[in-house]
Write an enzyme that holds these catalytic residues in place. Sequence first.
Site: not given
Ligand code: CTP
Ligand code: MN
Ligand code: MN
Length: 415
Positions: A207, A209, A339
């Site tokens: 995703d 962020d 997000d």
């Molecule tokens: N996070 C958070 N609260 C949430 C969702 C996520 O604090 N409700 C934090 C997660 O712990 C992570 C970061 O935000 O450290 C990003 O989350 P995520 O997008 O789920 O993971 P990524 O590390 O970005 O992995 P990916 O590349 O698969 O998106």
């Molecule tokens: Mn995310």
């Molecule tokens: Mn992510």
Amino acid sequence: IQEEEKNVEPVIPEWACQRATPFKHFNEQFTEPLEILEKYAELRDQEQDYSRALAFRRASCVLKSLPYKVTNISSLKNIKDIGGHSSRVIKEILEDGYCQEVEDIVNDPWFHKMKLFSSIFGVGPSTAKKWIEKGWNNLQDINIEDLRNDWRVIWGVAFHEELMDSVSRTEADVFAQIVREEAEKILPGVSVVLTGGFRRGKPIGHDVDLLLTHPDVGSEIGLLATLLQRLEEKELILCGNHERSSFSPEVYQRDFKLSMRGQLDHFEKWLGICKFPKTFIEGCSDILTQINVTKKSVIKGSLDDCDEPKTKFRKLSSKALSPVDVFKSKRDWKARRVDLIISPFDQHYYALVGWTGNKHFNRDLRLYSQRVLNMKLTSHGLYDLSKNVTVPASSEKEVFENLNLTFREPSDRNC
Ligand code: CTP
Ligand code: MN
Ligand code: MN
């Protein structure tokens, strides 16, 4: 550069947040199987007992921080994060090239179904478990009528295949820039940071962020609502949910246990699915071919047999079409998970650390803060329990200073 595996015992700091853990490391041969064991334990034990999963994660995390490839099990004997079970797994891989327990998990149909179902946007392990208990085996088995009108799950199922495409860094940068330009028009001086895995240097992600803030505390209020409207006008939004902020000073105390999972905060945010124009995705596709990966390895399925859902969806766009119709329609965009998080500037650097992750780095950081410093760390701030005060930070470096830790670049937080 790989160092020699020395005969001298490596000096390894106790906490993961005291070590540098790069994305590329020397021990994938061991960490990948250990992470399969972790995932399996996590899905199987769920809420009741996370400690088994955690033990495998700790072992793989410490292996990632070693500056050499492990070739001899005895060099690991004094590393406390490598427990008996993990150590047996590593030994087996060293001797046979694989670990039978891991092979069995990889071939376990239950594990496949759990991974497939919990990879759907809006579906967690407990829902996945219920679906398996109903006898559902794949995406075709999912009965839309049974989805309790949960808009996320309905869209998540309809767009599953597309959402399993990896997002490239370039795609994420282009989207971040679009958001930045729109946000700047609404609130000049706004900061939009690409966080999550991309900030840690990952070339692809699941995703995008984006963390938004503005130096004048309070000026960020109302930004997200207007921003979403603008993105909607630009036809960049498929569906999503705008959560209001639920922050109050007491959350430092109240929700600390939940925040240990690294997944709970009270920021205003929007979690949803955006439409990325194919033109800019194609402009980025050379990157995806270069790194030779476009899809995550999950069993695919189709929704052809599903009835049109009869519910009204909480979404901002798409006239009267059902998600399945939208998925099948001729369109010039692809669905991507996004997000958007708003943090007031006085909480921003804690939010930045929290949303940069990774999840295990956060968990370790929070546990360390509590055990070693008697302080509670969340994405909102740091609370000193001995002095009963919150500890502010005006940079990411200051967050680490406040925690009496050596600063780690985001690229060294890939635990
Ligand atoms: N996070 C958070 N609260 C949430 C969702 C996520 O604090 N409700 C934090 C997660 O712990 C992570 C970061 O935000 O450290 C990003 O989350 P995520 O997008 O789920 O993971 P990524 O590390 O970005 O992995 P990916 O590349 O698969 O998106
Ligand atoms: Mn995310
Ligand atoms: Mn992510």
